[in-house]
Scaffold this motif. Sequence first.
Motif, PDB file in Angstrom:
ATOM      1  N   ASP C  64       1.071 -22.500 -57.638  1.00  0.00           N
ATOM      2  CA  ASP C  64       2.176 -21.756 -58.268  1.00  0.00           C
ATOM      3  C   ASP C  64       1.637 -20.807 -59.319  1.00  0.00           C
ATOM      4  N   GLY C  65       0.769 -21.343 -60.162  1.00  0.00           N
ATOM      5  CA  GLY C  65       0.224 -20.557 -61.264  1.00  0.00           C
ATOM      6  C   GLY C  65      -0.616 -19.398 -60.769  1.00  0.00           C
ATOM      7  N   HIS C  66      -1.521 -19.666 -59.837  1.00  0.00           N
ATOM      8  CA  HIS C  66      -2.389 -18.612 -59.302  1.00  0.00           C
ATOM      9  C   HIS C  66      -1.564 -17.553 -58.580  1.00  0.00           C
ATOM     10  N   LYS C  67      -0.510 -18.024 -57.913  1.00  0.00           N
ATOM     11  CA  LYS C  67       0.345 -17.087 -57.193  1.00  0.00           C
ATOM     12  C   LYS C  67       0.973 -16.110 -58.181  1.00  0.00           C
ATOM     13  N   LYS C  68       1.495 -16.650 -59.269  1.00  0.00           N
ATOM     14  CA  LYS C  68       2.147 -15.786 -60.270  1.00  0.00           C
ATOM     15  C   LYS C  68       1.174 -14.751 -60.808  1.00  0.00           C
ATOM     16  N   GLY C  90      -7.904 -20.273 -49.818  1.00  0.00           N
ATOM     17  CA  GLY C  90      -7.280 -19.095 -49.245  1.00  0.00           C
ATOM     18  C   GLY C  90      -6.083 -19.407 -48.358  1.00  0.00           C
ATOM     19  N   TRP C  91      -6.251 -20.368 -47.421  1.00  0.00           N
ATOM     20  CA  TRP C  91      -5.126 -20.596 -46.512  1.00  0.00           C
ATOM     21  C   TRP C  91      -3.963 -21.283 -47.206  1.00  0.00           C
ATOM     22  N   ASP C  92      -4.244 -21.803 -48.395  1.00  0.00           N
ATOM     23  CA  ASP C  92      -3.155 -22.410 -49.168  1.00  0.00           C
ATOM     24  C   ASP C  92      -2.378 -21.331 -49.929  1.00  0.00           C
ATOM     25  N   LEU C  93      -3.103 -20.370 -50.502  1.00  0.00           N
ATOM     26  CA  LEU C  93      -2.471 -19.384 -51.376  1.00  0.00           C
ATOM     27  C   LEU C  93      -1.914 -18.178 -50.614  1.00  0.00           C
ATOM     28  N   ALA C  94      -2.626 -17.783 -49.563  1.00  0.00           N
ATOM     29  CA  ALA C  94      -2.249 -16.546 -48.860  1.00  0.00           C
ATOM     30  C   ALA C  94      -0.797 -16.499 -48.367  1.00  0.00           C
ATOM     31  N   PRO C  95      -0.293 -17.549 -47.693  1.00  0.00           N
ATOM     32  CA  PRO C  95       1.086 -17.452 -47.193  1.00  0.00           C
ATOM     33  C   PRO C  95       2.105 -17.289 -48.322  1.00  0.00           C
ATOM     34  N   ARG C  96       1.790 -17.847 -49.485  1.00  0.00           N
ATOM     35  CA  ARG C  96       2.725 -17.718 -50.612  1.00  0.00           C
ATOM     36  C   ARG C  96       2.807 -16.256 -51.044  1.00  0.00           C
ATOM     37  N   ILE C  97       1.645 -15.619 -51.083  1.00  0.00           N
ATOM     38  CA  ILE C  97       1.592 -14.217 -51.464  1.00  0.00           C
ATOM     39  C   ILE C  97       2.280 -13.361 -50.399  1.00  0.00           C
ATOM     40  N   ALA C  98       1.967 -13.667 -49.141  1.00  0.00           N
ATOM     41  CA  ALA C  98       2.541 -12.895 -48.043  1.00  0.00           C
ATOM     42  C   ALA C  98       4.058 -12.948 -48.092  1.00  0.00           C
ATOM     43  N   PHE C  99       4.598 -14.155 -48.325  1.00  0.00           N
ATOM     44  CA  PHE C  99       6.053 -14.294 -48.369  1.00  0.00           C
ATOM     45  C   PHE C  99       6.642 -13.490 -49.511  1.00  0.00           C
ATOM     46  N   SER C 100       6.008 -13.576 -50.659  1.00  0.00           N
ATOM     47  CA  SER C 100       6.528 -12.838 -51.818  1.00  0.00           C
ATOM     48  C   SER C 100       6.456 -11.339 -51.596  1.00  0.00           C
ATOM     49  N   LYS C 160      -8.613  -8.763 -68.311  1.00  0.00           N
ATOM     50  CA  LYS C 160      -8.118 -10.135 -68.385  1.00  0.00           C
ATOM     51  C   LYS C 160      -6.626 -10.173 -68.166  1.00  0.00           C
ATOM     52  N   ILE C 161      -6.189 -11.200 -67.490  1.00  0.00           N
ATOM     53  CA  ILE C 161      -4.747 -11.403 -67.367  1.00  0.00           C
ATOM     54  C   ILE C 161      -4.396 -12.769 -67.943  1.00  0.00           C
ATOM     55  N   GLU C 162      -3.220 -12.771 -68.559  1.00  0.00           N
ATOM     56  CA  GLU C 162      -2.826 -13.971 -69.284  1.00  0.00           C
ATOM     57  C   GLU C 162      -2.476 -15.105 -68.339  1.00  0.00           C
ATOM     58  N   ALA C 163      -2.780 -16.289 -68.816  1.00  0.00           N
ATOM     59  CA  ALA C 163      -2.563 -17.469 -67.979  1.00  0.00           C
ATOM     60  C   ALA C 163      -1.101 -17.699 -67.675  1.00  0.00           C
ATOM     61  N   ALA C 164      -0.867 -18.335 -66.558  1.00  0.00           N
ATOM     62  CA  ALA C 164       0.517 -18.621 -66.130  1.00  0.00           C
ATOM     63  C   ALA C 164       0.921 -20.017 -66.579  1.00  0.00           C
ATOM     64  N   ASP C 165       2.129 -20.394 -66.225  1.00  0.00           N
ATOM     65  CA  ASP C 165       2.608 -21.730 -66.627  1.00  0.00           C
ATOM     66  C   ASP C 165       2.116 -22.797 -65.652  1.00  0.00           C
ATOM     67  N   GLU C 166       2.485 -23.996 -66.023  1.00  0.00           N
ATOM     68  CA  GLU C 166       2.192 -25.145 -65.154  1.00  0.00           C
ATOM     69  C   GLU C 166       2.910 -24.957 -63.826  1.00  0.00           C
ATOM     70  N   GLY C 167       2.248 -25.297 -62.761  1.00  0.00           N
ATOM     71  CA  GLY C 167       2.910 -25.216 -61.451  1.00  0.00           C
ATOM     72  C   GLY C 167       3.505 -26.565 -61.081  1.00  0.00           C
ATOM     73  N   ARG C 168       4.082 -26.596 -59.908  1.00  0.00           N
ATOM     74  CA  ARG C 168       4.706 -27.837 -59.447  1.00  0.00           C
ATOM     75  C   ARG C 168       3.696 -28.795 -58.827  1.00  0.00           C
ATOM     76  N   VAL C 169       2.494 -28.260 -58.508  1.00  0.00           N
ATOM     77  CA  VAL C 169       1.467 -29.129 -57.939  1.00  0.00           C
ATOM     78  C   VAL C 169       0.419 -29.400 -58.997  1.00  0.00           C
ATOM     79  N   SER C 170       0.195 -30.668 -59.303  1.00  0.00           N
ATOM     80  CA  SER C 170      -0.785 -31.016 -60.333  1.00  0.00           C
ATOM     81  C   SER C 170      -2.124 -31.345 -59.678  1.00  0.00           C
ATOM     82  N   PHE C 171      -3.187 -31.104 -60.449  1.00  0.00           N
ATOM     83  CA  PHE C 171      -4.534 -31.349 -59.926  1.00  0.00           C
ATOM     84  C   PHE C 171      -5.185 -32.417 -60.784  1.00  0.00           C
ATOM     85  N   ALA C 172      -5.767 -33.432 -60.137  1.00  0.00           N
ATOM     86  CA  ALA C 172      -6.327 -34.540 -60.920  1.00  0.00           C
ATOM     87  C   ALA C 172      -7.832 -34.667 -60.813  1.00  0.00           C
TER      88      ALA C 172
END
Lengths: 661, 256, 305
Positions: C64-68, C90-100, C160-172
Amino acid sequence: MEASREIYWNVGHSAATLVPMYLLAIGAMGVLVYGFLQRMKVYRQGKELVRWDEMGKRLGTAIKNTILQDKVIRVRWPGLAHGIFFWGFGLLFIGTLLIMAQADFLDLLFGVKFLKGTFYKLFSLTLDIAGLAAIVMMGSLLVRRFIFRPQGLETTRDDVIMHGLLFVILVTGFVIEGARMAVTELGTPLSYWSPVGLVFAKAMSGLGEEGLRNLHKVTWWFHLFMAIGFICSIPFTKFRHIFTTSANMFFADRGPRGKLTTMDMEDEDAESFGAAALSDLSWKDIFDADACTRCKRCQDRCPAWNTDKPLSPMKVINQLGEIAFASPDAELIETVGKDVLWSCTTCFACQDICPAGIEHVGKIVEMRRNMVLMEGEFPGDEVMAAMEATEVNGNPLGIGYASRGDWAEKLELKTLAEDPEVDILYFVGCYASFDKRNIAVATSFIQLCRAAGVRVGILGKQEKCCGEPMRKMGNEYLYQTMATENIETMNGYGVKKVVTSCPHCYNTLSKDYRDLGFEAEVVSYVNFLEELVASGRLKIESRDLSCTYHDSCYLGRHNGIYQAPRNLIKAAGGRIVEMEKSFDQSFCCSAGGGRILAEEKLGSRINIKRVEMASATEAPTLVSNCPFCLTMFEDGIKGAELEEKLVPRDIAEILAERIVE
Amino acid sequence: MNLLVCIKQVPDMESKFKIDAAGTWYDNADLAWRMNEYDEYAVEQAVQLKEKTGADLTVLCIGSDRVKETMKKALAMGCDRGVHVADDASSRKDSFSIASIIAEFAKSKSFDVIFTGMQSQDRGSGQVGVLVAEMLDIPSITTIVDFAFDGGKIAAKRELEGGVKASVGCTTPALVTCQLGLNTPRYPTLPNIMKAKKKELLSVPVADLCKVEAVSETSTLYFPEKKGGGLILEGDVGELADKLIKILKEKTAVLA
Amino acid sequence: MKIILVAEQRDGKVLGSAYELMAFAQALGGESAMFLVGDESVLPKFSGKLYLADVKSAGEFNPDGHKKLLLEVIAREQPDMVVFSHSSYGWDLAPRIAFSMNAAQVSEVVEVVDGALVVPVCNGKLRRQVAAKSAKTVVTLQAGAFSLADEPTGSPTVEKIEAADEGRVSFAGYEQAETGGVDLTKAQVIVSAGRGIGKPENVAMIENLAKALKGEYGASRPVVDSEWVEHNRQVGTTGQTVSPKLYVACGISGAIQHLAGMKKSEFVVAINTDKDAPIGEVADVLVVADLKQFVPMLTEKLQAL
């Protein structure tokens, strides 16, 4: 004075003897019957099964097998020891009955005597020899079991009782005779007609008449009690095999050999498939456990057992018996063990050699059916993958179905779809269609057919796996799916005669497919080719070939085809050096029972053991008749590092090289 | 709880493919059909979750009547009901239109978790799962090789390059795309195969659900020229090694 | 044509795929800017504009964050095409970008033919040219399909671009691969030993060749049967089914059970003294030589590269 003896001499023929004797006898009969009735309750826990059709034939078979001891004697020693013992004891038993018949009925009531004169002399001589033979054989069996201790032979309390009791009965019999003869016959010419008794009599002669009479009486009653004890013990010890094993000859499977039950797939009420509990087995399955005498002939021949796998056919049967009698609610498969069940190659060596007519293979497959059909379990992921490949592409190798007929392109061989006018349909099978090594066999077969002027066609991409490995693994549903498709296709073309070079396809099409509506004639390629050669339609030149020959399980034990392939090899100029384990004693290549689909993870490699047997004959060629065997031998020879010494070939290849145009 | 698993029927990859008359897709002749391998893992995971939670599980598949065979396998593995989107022209659609059909079906049904395979074995674009999630505005996790669910929370592991795994999580409703090795898809038992014959399998005409046009199309489908074309090399060992290295550099990315 | 290249970093390292993106952009002849969620101390060699978001605030994995962040850059640059590597990122992020972006996505491009994008289909058995009907396109590239002819040079102009917010998917966190068990099914290069190696001592030369090719070694069944190699390295129907980019079969005749296990390999090299060995039917190159001489020679030359 006519030769005879006084029956009941010294013991007395009065009520004081007869009443207790007959009371005991009747009591013993009662115990015998009661014992078996109790056991029948346990057999009845199993499902119904009709094994009393064709009663006359069954009775004939049972009597013949029991009296001639033919299955027992198949293994010369100790088979003959048991046989001679059995005949000896049997004669003594008949002799005792004849004595009772005369003394207590014919003579007592009608004054008729027949134990006299020449008949009596022969009678006594026969029984003396019978008794001696029985003692000697019993002695040798005792030595074998307790001193030589053959590997794998279990000795239990029952065995000790049996050996002891029988020995005592036999020996006391002679003591009685000897004591009597010492008083009544010593020095007479009649005594020579009871030579063994004479020896005993001479040995006892120093005891004096009073001593001898006492000894005689006491031993007579002792012998009676032992005999009564013997009869009473029958249902409760391994002695029961006298009845159960002979009965098993009556209840035997009358064929076709090795045929499994075809499950009814339309039965919507069926809730359970295969055998997980005792009640899933038939009464005959439970009865088999009672017929088993633990002779271990099956275990001795089991290819799995002989390569350190946990499967012993004998143990499986015994465990089923233990469950039936002691813990009928036990989980069959957990108790027997999954590794045990998956190790079986259905080679039939156990069932073929069993002198008690026990049916081992069907039970194992029933339990496999439960694992596969109810739990979706297989011996390994690779087997599940092979099943799925068969569902998708009609072959366990997972190769596209559309290329099944590609092997025949170079031969310009037509499929039935292109030209249904053929003399025979060649049912190729999965391995000969897709595996390069086995395609050579299919090609050879076609060349032979053409040389003989036989019009042959194949189904090509319409052919599906015959379903046999799936069936033997327990996947009855997938087998029937494949089978019904094949049958529909073949019937659709009006196929009348099918020839196949794969013994598994042969066995399945000629037996199993009959239950699903397939009626065409099915012939194994070895029989087909033999006929062509014998009739002169196929001319083969004889060219020297030193070889050894492997009888595949499915042509050999399952279908009794031993001679035809040998005739073909000889016609081709082959000199066969037989392996020690050949004909019905042939040792499995490991790929049967659906195991061609599985990895061999336990113990040592069966195929390596077999190629080493072949190599021991020093013949440079190993001839076989089955695509599974050929594949296993190619692998095994490499694994055993015997490539320089042994080359595996199929009969068809050898013949095809020798076609005379 | 409601679950959805989306599957696709694809040709078995061992089949001999032929280009169709239009030259833009493979011909259907002589093909063996099966469930997309990735979807098998999705179905198995969905069924496991259903068994754990007692949820209701729907399996959806788009295609001609032929795909019903594959749907029966999903039902035999444990799905409760099937929705067949009847479309004889599904192979001409692209990931975007396929995803929109699924999203249109799912939008009113509040599925807690949607399972899909991470890509199909034929087209292999790996887009449909994530697109559906974006269309439904729910979080999605791709390429999962581990899945756990507890009280509305998903904990999964993604498979990355080099055998590395990444632990990730989200809350439901969510969508996951499944990678090979996530679980061991069960072999349907016979009683379940027989029950599957009686489970509800509704056919919905694709026109009811497809409201968009495809945004891409295949201009031409063809066989790549065989790399090396079965080249046979003989000669001096040293020269052969040099030749082979050159070929590997040209024809593969292995020596990059 | 304006192109945005989406580079990746993992665990503090910029992945080499960034250069593959650059090679692709060159092939299309477009002007490109790069986007990376990473760290300013580790930058790719690129002489163009690099939009950098700090991974410590944007998150190591945060779709979510990277997409924004990426959409922000796309809004600024208005590219015609956004290019990703066809990687787990890539295959995780690309479709999100394509849809947007309302853009068509073309996945796993392997080559560009007269300007048309070519992708593999059906396990690589077929190829198709994909035509996007949308104005903009999102593309993912097959790993290793494009490579720069020359060494990459330069340092980027960083915005530089400013960081985005927390996304809905957390990474541990990451879990490294187990070193013990070998999983041939995921190997990209496999060198397999067959009966032709002659004796168990020769497994070492196979292993060395595998190492030189940065791959794993496997074996055919007879070799495993003889216990020269462990069972988890067996390739075949009763072993592993593998699909590496490169499969080198040494002294393997090609029995069907073995072929079935490695047929999906993209490029097959067979080394065998027998020209007619069945393995020849699936091999792209058959080297007719004694492997005991050829393999060490090949290994030596590879190590010298």
